[in-house]
Design a protein around this motif. Sequence first.
Motif, PDB file in Angstrom:
ATOM      1  N   PRO A  46       0.831  -1.202   0.000  1.00  0.00           N
ATOM      2  CA  PRO A  46       0.000   0.000   0.000  1.00  0.00           C
ATOM      3  C   PRO A  46       0.868   1.255   0.000  1.00  0.00           C
ATOM      4  O   PRO A  46       1.914   1.297   0.640  1.00  0.00           O
ATOM      5  N   ALA A  47       0.416   2.252  -0.741  1.00  0.00           N
ATOM      6  CA  ALA A  47       1.150   3.507  -0.815  1.00  0.00           C
ATOM      7  C   ALA A  47       1.123   4.197   0.542  1.00  0.00           C
ATOM      8  O   ALA A  47       0.105   4.212   1.224  1.00  0.00           O
ATOM      9  N   ARG A  48       2.263   4.770   0.937  1.00  0.00           N
ATOM     10  CA  ARG A  48       2.326   5.478   2.211  1.00  0.00           C
ATOM     11  C   ARG A  48       1.671   6.838   2.076  1.00  0.00           C
ATOM     12  O   ARG A  48       1.792   7.499   1.058  1.00  0.00           O
ATOM     13  N   GLN A  49       1.005   7.238   3.108  1.00  0.00           N
ATOM     14  CA  GLN A  49       0.368   8.541   3.127  1.00  0.00           C
ATOM     15  C   GLN A  49       1.443   9.613   3.273  1.00  0.00           C
ATOM     16  O   GLN A  49       2.453   9.403   3.924  1.00  0.00           O
ATOM     17  N   LYS A  50       1.219  10.776   2.689  1.00  0.00           N
ATOM     18  CA  LYS A  50       2.173  11.869   2.804  1.00  0.00           C
ATOM     19  C   LYS A  50       2.332  12.318   4.251  1.00  0.00           C
ATOM     20  O   LYS A  50       3.416  12.691   4.683  1.00  0.00           O
ATOM     21  N   GLU A  51       1.248  12.258   5.037  1.00  0.00           N
ATOM     22  CA  GLU A  51       1.319  12.669   6.427  1.00  0.00           C
ATOM     23  C   GLU A  51       2.296  11.795   7.208  1.00  0.00           C
ATOM     24  O   GLU A  51       2.910  12.249   8.154  1.00  0.00           O
ATOM     25  N   GLU A  52       2.426  10.508   6.829  1.00  0.00           N
ATOM     26  CA  GLU A  52       3.335   9.621   7.527  1.00  0.00           C
ATOM     27  C   GLU A  52       4.773  10.070   7.346  1.00  0.00           C
ATOM     28  O   GLU A  52       5.589   9.911   8.234  1.00  0.00           O
ATOM     29  N   ASP A  53       5.106  10.606   6.178  1.00  0.00           N
ATOM     30  CA  ASP A  53       6.458  11.060   5.914  1.00  0.00           C
ATOM     31  C   ASP A  53       6.780  12.332   6.688  1.00  0.00           C
ATOM     32  O   ASP A  53       7.929  12.640   6.919  1.00  0.00           O
ATOM     33  N   PHE A  54       5.778  13.092   7.048  1.00  0.00           N
ATOM     34  CA  PHE A  54       5.962  14.359   7.740  1.00  0.00           C
ATOM     35  C   PHE A  54       5.350  14.261   9.136  1.00  0.00           C
ATOM     36  O   PHE A  54       4.417  14.971   9.457  1.00  0.00           O
ATOM     37  N   HIS A  55       5.877  13.379   9.962  1.00  0.00           N
ATOM     38  CA  HIS A  55       5.304  13.228  11.298  1.00  0.00           C
ATOM     39  C   HIS A  55       6.270  13.626  12.408  1.00  0.00           C
ATOM     40  O   HIS A  55       5.962  13.458  13.579  1.00  0.00           O
ATOM     41  N   HIS A  56       7.418  14.181  12.091  1.00  0.00           N
ATOM     42  CA  HIS A  56       8.354  14.630  13.118  1.00  0.00           C
ATOM     43  C   HIS A  56       8.097  16.087  13.464  1.00  0.00           C
ATOM     44  O   HIS A  56       7.652  16.869  12.624  1.00  0.00           O
ATOM     45  N   ASN A  57       8.373  16.418  14.709  1.00  0.00           N
ATOM     46  CA  ASN A  57       8.103  17.758  15.218  1.00  0.00           C
ATOM     47  C   ASN A  57       9.274  18.252  16.046  1.00  0.00           C
ATOM     48  O   ASN A  57       9.948  17.462  16.717  1.00  0.00           O
ATOM     49  N   VAL A  58       9.489  19.566  16.030  1.00  0.00           N
ATOM     50  CA  VAL A  58      10.368  20.197  17.000  1.00  0.00           C
ATOM     51  C   VAL A  58       9.466  20.801  18.066  1.00  0.00           C
ATOM     52  O   VAL A  58       8.290  21.092  17.798  1.00  0.00           O
ATOM     53  N   TYR A  59       9.992  20.974  19.270  1.00  0.00           N
ATOM     54  CA  TYR A  59       9.180  21.524  20.345  1.00  0.00           C
ATOM     55  C   TYR A  59      10.062  22.318  21.297  1.00  0.00           C
ATOM     56  O   TYR A  59      11.293  22.138  21.328  1.00  0.00           O
ATOM     57  N   VAL A  60       9.440  23.202  22.048  1.00  0.00           N
ATOM     58  CA  VAL A  60      10.139  24.032  23.024  1.00  0.00           C
ATOM     59  C   VAL A  60       9.411  23.905  24.355  1.00  0.00           C
ATOM     60  O   VAL A  60       8.192  24.045  24.419  1.00  0.00           O
ATOM     61  N   VAL A  61      10.187  23.639  25.420  1.00  0.00           N
ATOM     62  CA  VAL A  61       9.642  23.501  26.763  1.00  0.00           C
ATOM     63  C   VAL A  61      10.142  24.671  27.614  1.00  0.00           C
ATOM     64  O   VAL A  61      11.345  24.962  27.638  1.00  0.00           O
ATOM     65  N   LEU A  62       9.233  25.336  28.284  1.00  0.00           N
ATOM     66  CA  LEU A  62       9.584  26.382  29.239  1.00  0.00           C
ATOM     67  C   LEU A  62      10.158  25.727  30.486  1.00  0.00           C
ATOM     68  O   LEU A  62       9.586  24.765  31.012  1.00  0.00           O
ATOM     69  N   LEU A  63      11.300  26.243  30.952  1.00  0.00           N
ATOM     70  CA  LEU A  63      11.949  25.713  32.142  1.00  0.00           C
ATOM     71  C   LEU A  63      11.882  26.739  33.272  1.00  0.00           C
ATOM     72  O   LEU A  63      11.822  27.946  33.016  1.00  0.00           O
ATOM     73  N   LYS A  64      11.914  26.248  34.502  1.00  0.00           N
ATOM     74  CA  LYS A  64      11.966  27.142  35.659  1.00  0.00           C
ATOM     75  C   LYS A  64      13.299  27.893  35.649  1.00  0.00           C
ATOM     76  O   LYS A  64      14.325  27.365  35.205  1.00  0.00           O
ATOM     77  N   ASP A  65      13.302  29.111  36.167  1.00  0.00           N
ATOM     78  CA  ASP A  65      14.525  29.917  36.197  1.00  0.00           C
ATOM     79  C   ASP A  65      15.611  29.297  37.066  1.00  0.00           C
ATOM     80  O   ASP A  65      16.794  29.615  36.914  1.00  0.00           O
ATOM     81  N   ALA A  66      15.241  28.394  37.951  1.00  0.00           N
ATOM     82  CA  ALA A  66      16.211  27.730  38.818  1.00  0.00           C
ATOM     83  C   ALA A  66      17.250  26.940  38.025  1.00  0.00           C
ATOM     84  O   ALA A  66      18.326  26.620  38.543  1.00  0.00           O
ATOM     85  N   VAL A  67      16.974  26.644  36.769  1.00  0.00           N
ATOM     86  CA  VAL A  67      17.912  25.899  35.932  1.00  0.00           C
ATOM     87  C   VAL A  67      19.209  26.687  35.728  1.00  0.00           C
ATOM     88  O   VAL A  67      20.266  26.103  35.468  1.00  0.00           O
ATOM     89  N   THR A  68      19.148  27.997  35.879  1.00  0.00           N
ATOM     90  CA  THR A  68      20.347  28.827  35.662  1.00  0.00           C
ATOM     91  C   THR A  68      21.385  28.663  36.764  1.00  0.00           C
ATOM     92  O   THR A  68      22.487  29.179  36.635  1.00  0.00           O
ATOM     93  N   LYS A  69      21.072  27.933  37.822  1.00  0.00           N
ATOM     94  CA  LYS A  69      22.077  27.685  38.864  1.00  0.00           C
ATOM     95  C   LYS A  69      23.107  26.643  38.409  1.00  0.00           C
ATOM     96  O   LYS A  69      24.132  26.468  39.054  1.00  0.00           O
ATOM     97  N   HIS A  70      22.821  25.955  37.306  1.00  0.00           N
ATOM     98  CA  HIS A  70      23.749  24.952  36.782  1.00  0.00           C
ATOM     99  C   HIS A  70      24.775  25.620  35.870  1.00  0.00           C
ATOM    100  O   HIS A  70      24.414  26.204  34.843  1.00  0.00           O
ATOM    101  N   PRO A  71      26.055  25.510  36.204  1.00  0.00           N
ATOM    102  CA  PRO A  71      27.095  26.147  35.390  1.00  0.00           C
ATOM    103  C   PRO A  71      27.112  25.665  33.935  1.00  0.00           C
ATOM    104  O   PRO A  71      27.420  26.437  33.031  1.00  0.00           O
ATOM    105  N   SER A  72      26.733  24.398  33.701  1.00  0.00           N
ATOM    106  CA  SER A  72      26.734  23.877  32.324  1.00  0.00           C
ATOM    107  C   SER A  72      25.729  24.629  31.452  1.00  0.00           C
ATOM    108  O   SER A  72      25.979  24.861  30.265  1.00  0.00           O
ATOM    109  N   ILE A  73      24.610  25.028  32.028  1.00  0.00           N
ATOM    110  CA  ILE A  73      23.586  25.772  31.289  1.00  0.00           C
ATOM    111  C   ILE A  73      24.094  27.185  30.998  1.00  0.00           C
ATOM    112  O   ILE A  73      23.935  27.705  29.886  1.00  0.00           O
TER     113      ILE A  73
END
Length: 158
Positions: A46-73
């Motif tokens: 069966p032919a693959r649907q075009k939507e199947e080929d385009f199913h990856h997403n990028v995303y952004v998560v808001l983090l608490k400001d406390a993350v800035t206490k880590h020197p690596s960040i």
Amino acid sequence: MNPSYCDRAKAFIWIHPSSHATLAQRGWRSERVRAFVTCELKRKKPARQKEEDFHHNVYVVLLKDAVTKHPSILRLNPKRDPLKPCVYVGMTGIPVDHRFENHKNGYKSAWVVRKYGVRLMPELYEHLNPMPFEAAVQMESELAEDLRAAGYTVTGGH
């Protein structure tokens, strides 16, 4: 018996005379066997649907400001604007909300999201999705670079 040529598989299908007798005893005629084999080889997937080929997403998560206490960040964000939020940039092949839940539940999670993740920020990524895998890999790093250049404190975005 002469061999028959199957165009689809580009291979010769030949039933040996000794096995032909066995097939005949079972009530199979050589024409039926040849037609069955040819039919099986020509059956298309069966032919693959075009939507199947385009199913990856990028995303952004808001983090608490406390993350800035880590020197690596802080090392990753030397030109950060303290007034802009801290974010994590990621890429996934599953729905973004499921991926965020996985992070928070500790399943294949980034430690920073599990510990400091607040919510998704669709206003920063929704217009980019969905896309094929290769584009998502590239977009993840480009989005992280763009947000970092805009003053966000960014982690992830490999």
